[in-house]
Design an enzyme around this catalytic site. Structure first.
Site, PDB file in Angstrom:
ATOM      1  N   ARG A   1       0.819  -1.213   0.000  1.00 34.23           N
ATOM      2  CA  ARG A   1       0.000   0.000   0.000  1.00 34.23           C
ATOM      3  C   ARG A   1       0.858   1.272   0.000  1.00 34.23           C
ATOM      4  O   ARG A   1       0.528   2.256  -0.674  1.00 34.23           O
ATOM      5  CB  ARG A   1      -0.936  -0.003   1.222  1.00 34.23           C
ATOM      6  CG  ARG A   1      -1.803   1.239   1.363  1.00 34.23           C
ATOM      7  CD  ARG A   1      -2.741   1.112   2.552  1.00 34.23           C
ATOM      8  NE  ARG A   1      -3.372   2.390   2.896  1.00 34.23           N
ATOM      9  CZ  ARG A   1      -4.489   2.860   2.364  1.00 34.23           C
ATOM     10  NH1 ARG A   1      -5.114   2.156   1.427  1.00 34.23           N
ATOM     11  NH2 ARG A   1      -4.996   4.007   2.760  1.00 34.23           N
TER      12      ARG A   1
ATOM     13  N   ALA B   1      -6.341   7.699  -1.349  1.00 36.00           N
ATOM     14  CA  ALA B   1      -6.342   6.259  -1.117  1.00 36.00           C
ATOM     15  C   ALA B   1      -7.301   6.032   0.039  1.00 36.00           C
ATOM     16  O   ALA B   1      -7.072   6.503   1.156  1.00 36.00           O
ATOM     17  CB  ALA B   1      -4.944   5.764  -0.766  1.00 36.00           C
ATOM     18  N   SER B   2      -8.400   5.355  -0.226  1.00 36.17           N
ATOM     19  CA  SER B   2      -9.421   5.165   0.804  1.00 36.17           C
ATOM     20  C   SER B   2      -8.843   4.462   2.019  1.00 36.17           C
ATOM     21  O   SER B   2      -7.880   3.700   1.921  1.00 36.17           O
ATOM     22  CB  SER B   2     -10.591   4.348   0.245  1.00 36.17           C
ATOM     23  OG  SER B   2     -11.188   5.002  -0.850  1.00 36.17           O
ATOM     24  N   ALA B   3      -9.441   4.720   3.182  1.00 38.69           N
ATOM     25  CA  ALA B   3      -9.014   4.049   4.406  1.00 38.69           C
ATOM     26  C   ALA B   3      -9.097   2.534   4.216  1.00 38.69           C
ATOM     27  O   ALA B   3     -10.043   2.031   3.598  1.00 38.69           O
ATOM     28  CB  ALA B   3      -9.890   4.478   5.570  1.00 38.69           C
TER      29      ALA B   3
END
Length: 405
Positions: free
Chosen positions: A39, A72-74
């Protein structure tokens, strides 16, 4: 350099453990890709700690007014939506909203064929970022397209799975046309002022939901015609948000918070960490007058005191307004709980506050265990062919209902 700092692999492992502790990443393949895909490589300007914070989205682009354009979404939201999407090996997938490219890399891992993943975004800076990150991480087969996400990418259709990582007010007709029969669509859909990640299966010309979860996302660019908003205070800091099919008289609500306050309490209590969002979802089924009130975090409680800073469900009728609130209570054992209630203003304040408390009590019987059914029909479906009252949008009609007990 801190030699004792955890490695990205350790941070991903911990991230996943925390996400799963909250009930997300239920599918083994979803857990696998969250654990394996780096990530941090998709948010190179963020610290390792921020990149792997389970509850934190990493903002990478903003509009001029400061609102988020790309992120970037949680991780917990990523896990929630991938569980809902239920990708199978070999699926063709369309993603609306390219973001950093991180989600597309996860989709590539889940389908097993990189070229089966198409991601689109309207902003060329965002697609350049996504393409750059995907290439650096070794995902050269993912197809990144710059264009209007509401139009989809018809040249690669049909898709077995479509996922939107931007929040639309409506479901564009192009998405219906590009989804295979039996395919799944997951998106953070907005209605009655709130947003929910909804998973649909396309059956017999309809979209049938089987999962509805609370979430919040950047809005789909250009999809702002359906949700209305206006201030109700002279300083314009407190606003209402409602759908265009709700015939509110916003002029009648100007200064309503200056009128005497009527407060009612439901005798329903929750713990500090207990969710109450099911009340809002229930209201979208049972009361056509529900909307959202937005209140700045620094607003004086004497002016407006909603249950949470920022936003809360509200009911509007004529020149009267009621919204959800809470107060601290101590039980006999000394434990702290919060009683739910309603604050109302306007000529019908007392009745409207009691109406909201009735809904709180009805919700409390099942809490969040009982969720409504949601079926979406094309906009040209005659009302006589619908199984119940509809929320009218541009391309679709939403029918929400509770099954008889």
């Amino acid at each position: 350099m801190n030699d004792n700092a955890p490695s990205p692999e350790e941070l991903r492992k911990n991230m996943l453990a925390n996400v799963q502790k909250q009930g997300y990443a239920k599918l083994p393949e979803v857990a696998r890709v969250l654990r394996e895909v780096p990530r941090h490589e998709f948010v190179p300007d963020a610290s390792l700690a921020d990149a792997h914070n389970p509850w934190q989205a990493v903002i990478t682009h903003r509009f001029a007014d400061g609102t988020s354009l790309s992120c970037a979404s949680a991780p917990f939201v990523v896990a929630l939506m991938l569980d809902q999407l239920a990708v199978e090996r070999g699926n063709k997938i369309l993603e609306i909203g390219a973001g950093t490219g991180y989600n597309a890399s996860l989709l590539a891992e889940l389908t097993g064929i990189e070229t089966n993943v198409v991601t689109i975004d309207v902003d060329p800076a965002v697609t350049e970022q996504a393409e750059r990150n995907l290439s650096a991480a070794g995902y050269n087969g993912v197809q990144v397209v710059t264009g209007d996400g509401a139009l989809g990418v018809p040249e690669h259709a049909p898709y077995d799975r479509i996922i939107a990582t931007v929040s639309p007010w409506d479901i564009p007709s192009a998405w219906w046309r590009q989804l295979s029969p039996g395919g799944r669509l997951v998106l953070p859909l907005r209605w009655r002022g709130q947003s929910r990640s909804v998973a649909f299966t396309y059956r017999d010309g309809r979209l049938v939901a089987d999962s509805i979860e609370l979430c919040g996302f950047v809005y789909l660019v250009g999809d702002d015609e359906g949700e209305k908003s206006a201030p109700i205070t002279d300083d314009e800091t407190i606003q209402l948000h409602w759908d265009r099919d709700q015939p509110f008289d916003i002029d009648a609500l100007q200064g309503v918070l200056d009128q005497p306050r009527s407060t009612a309490w439901s005798e329903v209590t929750i713990a500090g960490d207990e969710p109450h969002d099911g009340i809002w979802l229930r209201l979208t089924v049972t009361d056509p007058q529900v909307c959202r009130i937005n209140v700045p975090a620094d607003a004086k409680p004497s002016v407006c005191d909603p249950i949470s800073p920022g936003r809360a469900p509200a009911l509007v009728e004529g020149g009267s307004l009621a919204y959800l609130t809470s107060r601290r209570r101590e039980d006999d054992g000394g434990s702290t709980r919060w009683e739910l209630g309603a604050i109302a203003h306007g000529p019908d304040a007392e009745r409207l506050a009691q109406r909201l408390c009735d809904e709180i009590r009805a919700w409390s019987v099942h809490r969040d265990a009982r969720k409504p059914s949601l079926v979406v029909f094309p906009a040209d479906t005659p009302d006589s062919a619908l199984p119940g009252p509809a929320i009218d949008k541009t391309h679709s009609k939403l029918v929400l209902a509770y099954e008889p007990e």
